[in-house]
Design a protein around this motif. Structure first.
Motif: not given
Lengths: 259, 321
Positions: B252-270, B272-275
């Motif tokens: 369960e924790e790994e799922i949570q962590a993966a999901s957070e990592a995904f959101l983090e990555r998405k945020k970064e990508e966004r 980056k795109a904005k920049k």
């Protein structure tokens, strides 16, 4: 078992009808000539055989053409029905691997078109019988019995062959050879009177010969076959049907791996 | 009562050299000991249950056992172990355009397909016109099927499957048929069907589609069940992260962590795109020569990043204006 099959058939009646229609259209390509051709082809076989063999065997056999016709009539139905049946499963592989339908429906629908052909040829047969001066008799009605047996027998053989064909594709060549052998052993153009009594008994091991003989006894000899002969005819049909049914039942979900 | 219930379903698949070999080859190989058949579990211990109106999305990379599982649900295969319970009639759309006959006309094929899906003739008579008009094939009804374009073929297949009213609808990568206009129409039709309370199973490689349409997720990996859950967003996030870094989460924790990592990555990508966009817009403002271009760039900035304009307040460019 038969009840459940009947129930399933009723449920799949629409599909069955559509499959029959499809097979029919595929076979005759929507041409009238196509249909005429499939009646003509056993007649041509008959013509060739009577030209070739009348000189050798015809002299001692009364109504030799009818004698010959009994043989070619039954045998060409047997050949057409089983050859068509052999392909039925394989050629519908893209259907039964995607949709859950009873697989024997494909075989049955193929058999229907063969049966219709047989029916047409049978009409021509009776015409010949009439022209040859054989008098019609009410006992001709009994011919329904060997026809029913033959239908069941063909379905049984078709079940076995279509299953084998999925597993081993070279069965079709082997079967061709087998059919040729069977044809020569079915006494289509010769009589077996010259053989020893033991050999004559051995001929009865050939189911197709039995069905041919039934036709000849009724039409040419003007007699009704014995009860034991009736039982023999039914026995072959049932045995083939049971073997075929068992193969389908056991392998029902295995066919998928082989296509 | 569940419409579909799978309990510890395992399906064994066999592959090997047995396909397409003749009897002669078979006997030879048997004698030489070269006949090999490999068995493997395409699905192992899969359990899930769907209630009326549920839409299950099955996700997993290629070879995860998705299609095999669908075959078991539609009754084409039977589970080697375990138990599968189905209540209701199924319209399975496995590889849409196959199973049609090229020599039959569109009309005949429609009836044949309807019959395969288990409907009666009177039902098909009733629905036939709807099907043809939905597929936009009015002018082609008596054409041979092989004369249709491939887009038309899949349009017809889709229409037949959707306009008949199944209790259970199985969709295997089928939502992307036809041209743009038809895709939109079929998408709307799908939503309409789902709203009507049909129970569905969707296999798709488009995660966006799964997120949009499904309320339950079954995640398979190499035939094993990673998760069966109704937390669609969380698990889709984790799945997309898995596709990115190929690390399969187990707890369960790994799922949570993966999901957070995904959101983090998405945020970064966004960001980056904005920049990148800001940089581009700035370049336009600084180097642009035509007034219209400058106006357009300013308009975009005003709309999307008003804070940028404040930066420009003490910019010499603005003074000259």
């Amino acid at each position: 078992m038969f009840h459940s099959i009947a129930l399933k058939l009723k449920k799949n009646q629409f599909l069955f009808e559509e499959l029959v229609k499809r097979d029919f259209k595929q076979k005759y390509k929507r041409t009238v000539l196509g249909m005429a051709w499939s009646v003509l082809s056993p007649l041509l076989t008959l013509l060739v055989m009577s030209l070739v063999f009348s000189q050798f065997f015809g002299r001692h056999t009364p109504h030799y053409t009818i004698y010959l016709f009994c043989g070619t009539l039954v045998f060409s139905y047997f050949r057409e029905s089983t050859n068509g049946g052999m392909n039925s499963l394989m050629s519908n592989a893209n259907i039964f691997s995607k949709v859950n339908v009873p697989k024997y429906l494909f075989l049955l629908s193929k058999n229907v078109s063969a049966l219709i052909n047989f029916g047409l040829t049978l009409c021509v047969f009776f015409l010949f019988v009439f022209l040859d001066g054989v008098t019609f008799h009410p006992r001709f009605v009994l011919l329904i019995y060997p026809i029913c047996c033959l239908v069941l027998f063909n379905v049984g053989v078709g079940l076995v062959l279509s299953a084998l064909f999925v597993f081993f594709r070279d069965i079709s060549y082997l079967y061709d050879v087998f059919v040729m052998l069977l044809q020569y052993m079915s006494a289509i153009f010769y009589t077996i009177d010259g053989y020893s009594p033991l050999m004559q008994k051995l001929f009865l091991c050939n189911p197709v010969y039995c069905y041919i003989k039934y036709f000849r006894v009724i039409v040419l000899e003007g007699m009704v076959p014995s009860l034991s002969f009736h039982l023999l005819c039914a026995f072959y049909a049932v045995v083939m049907l049971v073997i075929g049914g068992m193969i389908y039942k056991v392998n029902n979900h295995k066919f998928l791996y082989y296509i | 009562m569940s419409i579909i219930r799978a309990e510890n379903v395992s399906i064994r698949y066999i592959t090997g050299d047995f396909k397409d070999i003749g009897l002669k080859e078979y006997v030879l190989r048997r004698l030489q000991g070269k006949y090999h058949v490999k068995e493997f579990w395409a699905d192992k211990n899969i359990s899930f249950a769907l209630e009326q109106g549920d839409m299950l999305g099955i996700i997993g990379s290629n070879g995860a056992g998705k299609s095999t599982l669908l075959k078991a649900v539609s009754g084409i295969m039977i589970p080697t172990e375990g138990h599968m319970e189905i209540h209701g009639n199924i319209a399975a759309l496995l590889e849409l355009a196959s199973g049609f006959d090229g020599d039959l006309t569109v009309r005949e094929n429609t009836y044949l397909r309807g019959a395969m899906l288990g409907y009666t003739r009177s039902f098909m008579n009733e629905k036939y016109d709807d099907i043809i008009s939905f597929a936009e094939l009015q002018d082609f009804q008596d054409r041979k099927f092989k004369q249709l374009s491939s887009g038309m073929k899949s349009r017809l297949a889709f229409s037949i499957a959707c306009l008949v009213s199944p209790d259970i609808l199985i969709l295997d990568e089928v939502l992307s048929v036809g041209d743009g206009a038809f895709r939109k129409k079929s998408g709307n039709k799908m939503k309409e069907i789902l709203a009507s309370g049909v129970t569905g199973i969707l296999v798709s490689h488009s995660i966006a589609q799964v997120r949009e349409m499904c309320n339950k997720i079954l995640w398979l990996d190499h035939g094993k069940q990673v998760a069966f859950t109704d937390q669609v967003e969380l698990y889709c996030n984790a799945y997309e992260q898995f596709l990115f870094d190929k690390k399969l989460p187990h707890t369960e924790e790994e799922i949570q962590a993966a999901s957070e990592a995904f959101l983090e990555r998405k945020k970064e990508e966004r960001e980056k795109a904005k920049k990148a966009e800001t940089k581009k817009l700035k370049a336009v403002l600084e180097a642009g020569e035509k007034d219209t271009v400058l106006q357009a760039a300013l308009e975009i900035i005003r709309k999307k990043q008003p804070e940028l304009l404040r930066e420009f307040d003490d910019d010499p460019l603005e003074d000259e204006d």
